[in-house]
Design a protein around this motif. Structure first.
Motif, PDB file in Angstrom:
ATOM      1  N   SER A 155       0.856  -1.187   0.000  1.00  0.00           N
ATOM      2  CA  SER A 155       0.000   0.000   0.000  1.00  0.00           C
ATOM      3  C   SER A 155       0.892   1.236   0.000  1.00  0.00           C
ATOM      4  CB  SER A 155      -0.924   0.014   1.218  1.00  0.00           C
ATOM      5  OG  SER A 155      -0.176   0.112   2.415  1.00  0.00           O
ATOM      6  N   THR A 156       0.362   2.332  -0.541  1.00  0.00           N
ATOM      7  CA  THR A 156       1.153   3.558  -0.608  1.00  0.00           C
ATOM      8  C   THR A 156       0.245   4.752  -0.776  1.00  0.00           C
ATOM      9  OG1 THR A 156       2.981   4.664  -1.748  1.00  0.00           O
ATOM     10  CG2 THR A 156       1.423   3.474  -3.109  1.00  0.00           C
ATOM     11  N   GLN A 157       0.727   5.892  -0.285  1.00  0.00           N
ATOM     12  CA  GLN A 157       0.078   7.157  -0.588  1.00  0.00           C
ATOM     13  C   GLN A 157       0.657   7.686  -1.891  1.00  0.00           C
ATOM     14  OE1 GLN A 157       0.289  10.088   2.553  1.00  0.00           O
ATOM     15  NE2 GLN A 157      -1.802   9.657   3.167  1.00  0.00           N
ATOM     16  N   VAL A 158      -0.213   8.092  -2.801  1.00  0.00           N
ATOM     17  CA  VAL A 158       0.209   8.604  -4.101  1.00  0.00           C
ATOM     18  C   VAL A 158       0.333  10.124  -3.992  1.00  0.00           C
ATOM     19  CG1 VAL A 158      -0.292   8.707  -6.557  1.00  0.00           C
ATOM     20  CG2 VAL A 158      -1.015   6.706  -5.223  1.00  0.00           C
ATOM     21  N   LEU A 159       1.540  10.642  -4.214  1.00  0.00           N
ATOM     22  CA  LEU A 159       1.796  12.080  -4.166  1.00  0.00           C
ATOM     23  C   LEU A 159       1.713  12.671  -5.567  1.00  0.00           C
ATOM     24  CD1 LEU A 159       4.853  12.159  -1.725  1.00  0.00           C
ATOM     25  CD2 LEU A 159       2.422  12.296  -1.158  1.00  0.00           C
ATOM     26  N   SER A 160       1.344  13.914  -5.642  1.00  0.00           N
ATOM     27  CA  SER A 160       1.311  14.588  -6.933  1.00  0.00           C
ATOM     28  C   SER A 160       2.737  14.886  -7.391  1.00  0.00           C
ATOM     29  CB  SER A 160       0.522  15.893  -6.835  1.00  0.00           C
ATOM     30  OG  SER A 160       0.604  16.623  -8.039  1.00  0.00           O
ATOM     31  N   GLY A 218     -12.579   2.824  -4.434  1.00  0.00           N
ATOM     32  CA  GLY A 218     -13.085   1.511  -4.794  1.00  0.00           C
ATOM     33  C   GLY A 218     -12.639   1.039  -6.160  1.00  0.00           C
ATOM     34  N   THR A 219     -12.032   1.933  -6.949  1.00  0.00           N
ATOM     35  CA  THR A 219     -11.564   1.552  -8.280  1.00  0.00           C
ATOM     36  C   THR A 219     -10.336   0.656  -8.179  1.00  0.00           C
ATOM     37  OG1 THR A 219     -12.357   3.658  -9.169  1.00  0.00           O
ATOM     38  CG2 THR A 219     -10.782   2.428 -10.504  1.00  0.00           C
ATOM     39  N   ARG A 220     -10.340  -0.435  -8.901  1.00  0.00           N
ATOM     40  CA  ARG A 220      -9.165  -1.315  -8.951  1.00  0.00           C
ATOM     41  C   ARG A 220      -8.230  -0.805 -10.044  1.00  0.00           C
ATOM     42  NH1 ARG A 220      -9.524  -5.929  -5.975  1.00  0.00           N
ATOM     43  NH2 ARG A 220     -11.594  -6.446  -5.164  1.00  0.00           N
ATOM     44  N   VAL A 221      -6.964  -0.683  -9.710  1.00  0.00           N
ATOM     45  CA  VAL A 221      -5.999  -0.076 -10.624  1.00  0.00           C
ATOM     46  C   VAL A 221      -4.788  -0.982 -10.779  1.00  0.00           C
ATOM     47  CG1 VAL A 221      -6.729   2.278 -10.092  1.00  0.00           C
ATOM     48  CG2 VAL A 221      -4.926   1.210  -8.727  1.00  0.00           C
ATOM     49  N   ALA A 222      -4.060  -0.736 -11.869  1.00  0.00           N
ATOM     50  CA  ALA A 222      -2.795  -1.415 -12.146  1.00  0.00           C
ATOM     51  C   ALA A 222      -1.689  -0.371 -12.132  1.00  0.00           C
ATOM     52  CB  ALA A 222      -2.860  -2.117 -13.497  1.00  0.00           C
ATOM     53  N   PRO A 223      -0.424  -0.782 -12.108  1.00  0.00           N
ATOM     54  CA  PRO A 223       0.659   0.200 -12.166  1.00  0.00           C
ATOM     55  C   PRO A 223       0.556   1.063 -13.417  1.00  0.00           C
ATOM     56  CG  PRO A 223       1.516  -1.934 -11.510  1.00  0.00           C
ATOM     57  CD  PRO A 223       0.087  -2.143 -11.910  1.00  0.00           C
ATOM     58  N   GLY A 224       0.558   2.386 -13.242  1.00  0.00           N
ATOM     59  CA  GLY A 224       0.463   3.313 -14.359  1.00  0.00           C
ATOM     60  C   GLY A 224      -0.933   3.783 -14.686  1.00  0.00           C
ATOM     61  N   SER A 252      -1.092   5.647 -10.682  1.00  0.00           N
ATOM     62  CA  SER A 252      -0.899   4.701  -9.584  1.00  0.00           C
ATOM     63  C   SER A 252       0.442   3.996  -9.742  1.00  0.00           C
ATOM     64  CB  SER A 252      -2.024   3.672  -9.564  1.00  0.00           C
ATOM     65  OG  SER A 252      -1.763   2.673  -8.579  1.00  0.00           O
ATOM     66  N   PRO A 253       1.269   3.969  -8.693  1.00  0.00           N
ATOM     67  CA  PRO A 253       2.557   3.281  -8.805  1.00  0.00           C
ATOM     68  C   PRO A 253       2.473   1.772  -8.602  1.00  0.00           C
ATOM     69  CG  PRO A 253       2.380   4.325  -6.672  1.00  0.00           C
ATOM     70  CD  PRO A 253       1.122   4.679  -7.413  1.00  0.00           C
ATOM     71  N   ILE A 254       1.361   1.289  -8.039  1.00  0.00           N
ATOM     72  CA  ILE A 254       1.220  -0.143  -7.747  1.00  0.00           C
ATOM     73  C   ILE A 254      -0.172  -0.600  -8.167  1.00  0.00           C
ATOM     74  CG2 ILE A 254       2.832  -0.056  -5.801  1.00  0.00           C
ATOM     75  CD1 ILE A 254       0.374  -0.115  -3.945  1.00  0.00           C
ATOM     76  N   SER A 255      -0.364  -1.893  -8.154  1.00  0.00           N
ATOM     77  CA  SER A 255      -1.699  -2.451  -8.390  1.00  0.00           C
ATOM     78  C   SER A 255      -2.435  -2.568  -7.063  1.00  0.00           C
ATOM     79  CB  SER A 255      -1.601  -3.815  -9.063  1.00  0.00           C
ATOM     80  OG  SER A 255      -0.904  -4.725  -8.228  1.00  0.00           O
ATOM     81  N   PHE A 288      -3.974  10.291  -3.354  1.00  0.00           N
ATOM     82  CA  PHE A 288      -4.755   9.069  -3.216  1.00  0.00           C
ATOM     83  C   PHE A 288      -3.993   8.102  -2.304  1.00  0.00           C
ATOM     84  CE2 PHE A 288      -5.848  10.854  -7.319  1.00  0.00           C
ATOM     85  CZ  PHE A 288      -7.231  10.705  -7.410  1.00  0.00           C
ATOM     86  N   THR A 289      -4.717   7.101  -1.810  1.00  0.00           N
ATOM     87  CA  THR A 289      -4.089   5.945  -1.161  1.00  0.00           C
ATOM     88  C   THR A 289      -4.520   4.705  -1.918  1.00  0.00           C
ATOM     89  OG1 THR A 289      -4.095   6.996   1.018  1.00  0.00           O
ATOM     90  CG2 THR A 289      -3.822   4.609   0.956  1.00  0.00           C
ATOM     91  N   VAL A 290      -3.541   3.937  -2.370  1.00  0.00           N
ATOM     92  CA  VAL A 290      -3.806   2.699  -3.106  1.00  0.00           C
ATOM     93  C   VAL A 290      -3.270   1.539  -2.272  1.00  0.00           C
ATOM     94  CG1 VAL A 290      -3.385   1.399  -5.226  1.00  0.00           C
ATOM     95  CG2 VAL A 290      -3.685   3.882  -5.327  1.00  0.00           C
ATOM     96  N   ALA A 291      -4.081   0.507  -2.109  1.00  0.00           N
ATOM     97  CA  ALA A 291      -3.667  -0.640  -1.294  1.00  0.00           C
ATOM     98  C   ALA A 291      -4.125  -1.932  -1.946  1.00  0.00           C
ATOM     99  CB  ALA A 291      -4.241  -0.538   0.117  1.00  0.00           C
ATOM    100  N   ASP A 292      -3.269  -2.929  -1.857  1.00  0.00           N
ATOM    101  CA  ASP A 292      -3.634  -4.289  -2.253  1.00  0.00           C
ATOM    102  C   ASP A 292      -4.319  -4.930  -1.040  1.00  0.00           C
ATOM    103  OD1 ASP A 292      -3.866  -6.919  -2.962  1.00  0.00           O
ATOM    104  OD2 ASP A 292      -1.798  -7.153  -3.644  1.00  0.00           O
TER     105      ASP A 292
END
Length: 381
Positions: free
Chosen positions: A77-82, A96-102, A200-203, A225-229
């Motif tokens: 998991s990571t916080q996404v910085l601008s 709630g959106t599922r994302v992939a790297p990039g 997003s840097p991670i999935s 944003f915060t993105v977490a697996d």
């Protein structure tokens, strides 16, 4: 003379009477003590309402039962910085959106980004021009039209321009521009300005959106944003000093919560080297498989960490253990003559629905399990 004789007999009779009264009182007290030490009896109807087991040594696997709190897996998991400064132009992903790297998350109208695009275009144009000159000088040198030194200088200038172009490309990539957009700018220098994109840097899943349209962002410091697996989570448990020696890295554990009737499986991932000075507990981190994404951040859970070493001892059901006025644990033991009495015990680990008994009971003794509270009530009647 006769009066003196009667007086003497009266004194003797009084002494005898007093002696008999003391003897009767002492005998009553002794009987009461004997009755107390021998326990109390239950009627047949009362015995039908209780369950009695025979204590025996058992091979078991002790566990440490504590509470814990759910957290995102910090390794996934990571916080996404601008990456750029400027106002938010649009939001491309919601919570709630599922994302992939990039995957694009938002766009930013950034003058810094526009400057980076312009710098790339200049570097690309300069490289094309100097490379063309270098190629022409090579042809002129073949016809002895120019000196070798001029050819080498032209090639050096073209190489420097290529390095500047590559640096400009890396700058664009660090700002979130993908290779397709860079190729588009290279193929058509007149293309309109490309907006800066937060990617997003991670999935994983977008679990937090921390920006709104029009909000002014600062490059490298504004969380967007915060993105977490969510396939796995961390559970942070607090283990006290008495149980710490039995907790080690790699031990299996189960996590229970009202969110699911079935427990979650996990392993001990890390045991902290620090003790909380306020609670005197040590933080233990567990890596837990998050089935159906049911475990949520900051949720309170119950943790049971299983020992890797089997132990041989006495286990009794939790229902058999009662507490006295001083909160000391005791059980009701059946004596050979069929009566019942209290027996204080020292409890150890909590193993499932049972307690380990460290002292107070020996194998072969009989204790009350179901109905122990009823026996405690009957004792006072």
């Amino acid at each position: 003379m006769r009066n003196k004789l009667f007086a003497a007999l009266a004194v003797v009779a009084g002494i005898t009477a007093c002696s008999g009264k003391d003897s009767s009182s002492t005998s009553t007290k002794d009987s009461a003590l004997a009755a107390a030490s021998s326990g109390f009896a239950l009627t047949a109807a009362q015995r039908a309402r209780i369950h009695i087991i025979t204590v025996a040594n058992t091979l078991f696997q002790p566990s440490v039962d504590v509470t814990g709190t759910v957290a995102f897996n910090g390794d996934r998991s990571t916080q996404v910085l601008s990456p750029v400064s400027g106002p938010v132009a649009s939001l491309l992903a919601q919570v709630g959106t599922r994302v992939a790297p990039g995957t694009p998350l938002a766009t930013v109208s950034s003058p810094d980004f526009a400057n980076a695009i312009a710098a790339y275009r200049k570097a690309e144009s300069a490289h094309r021009n100097l490379q063309r000159i270098a190629d022409q000088d090579v042809q002129l040198f073949k016809t002895d039209a120019i000196a070798r030194r001029d050819v080498e200088q032209a090639q050096t200038d073209a190489s420097a321009a290529a390095a500047d172009r590559d640096a400009a490309i890396q700058q664009l990539r660090s700002l979130g521009v993908d290779s397709r957009a860079i190729e588009q700018v290279r193929a058509n220098p007149a293309v309109q300005t490309i907006p800066a994109v937060i990617r997003s840097p991670i999935s994983g899943t977008v679990v937090e959106r921390l920006i709104t349209p029009g909000q002014l962002l600062t490059a490298g410091s504004t969380p967007a944003f915060t993105v977490a697996d969510l396939s796995t989570v961390w559970v942070m448990a607090n283990v006290f000093e008495g149980d710490l020696a039995t907790v080690h890295h790699g031990q299996l554990a189960t996590v229970s919560s009202t969110v699911s009737p079935a427990p979650f499986s996990g392993t001990v991932d890390y045991v902290s080297a620090l003790v909380d000075p306020s609670s005197r507990a040590t933080a233990v981190r567990l890596l837990v498989r998050n089935r159906d994404d049911l475990l949520k951040r900051d949720m309170y859970v119950r943790v049971s960490i299983k020992s890797n070493v089997n132990r041989n001892g006495i286990l009794i059901p939790s229902s058999a253990v009662q507490r006295d006025d001083e909160n000391l644990p005791f059980v009701f033991v059946e004596t050979p003559n069929g009566t019942f009495g209290r027996r204080h015990v020292t409890l150890g680990a909590h193993v499932g629905d049972n307690y380990e008994v460290l002292s107070g009971l020996t194998p072969g003794e009989k204790i009350v399990t179901d109905g122990a509270l009823f026996v405690q009530f009957a004792e006072t009647q």
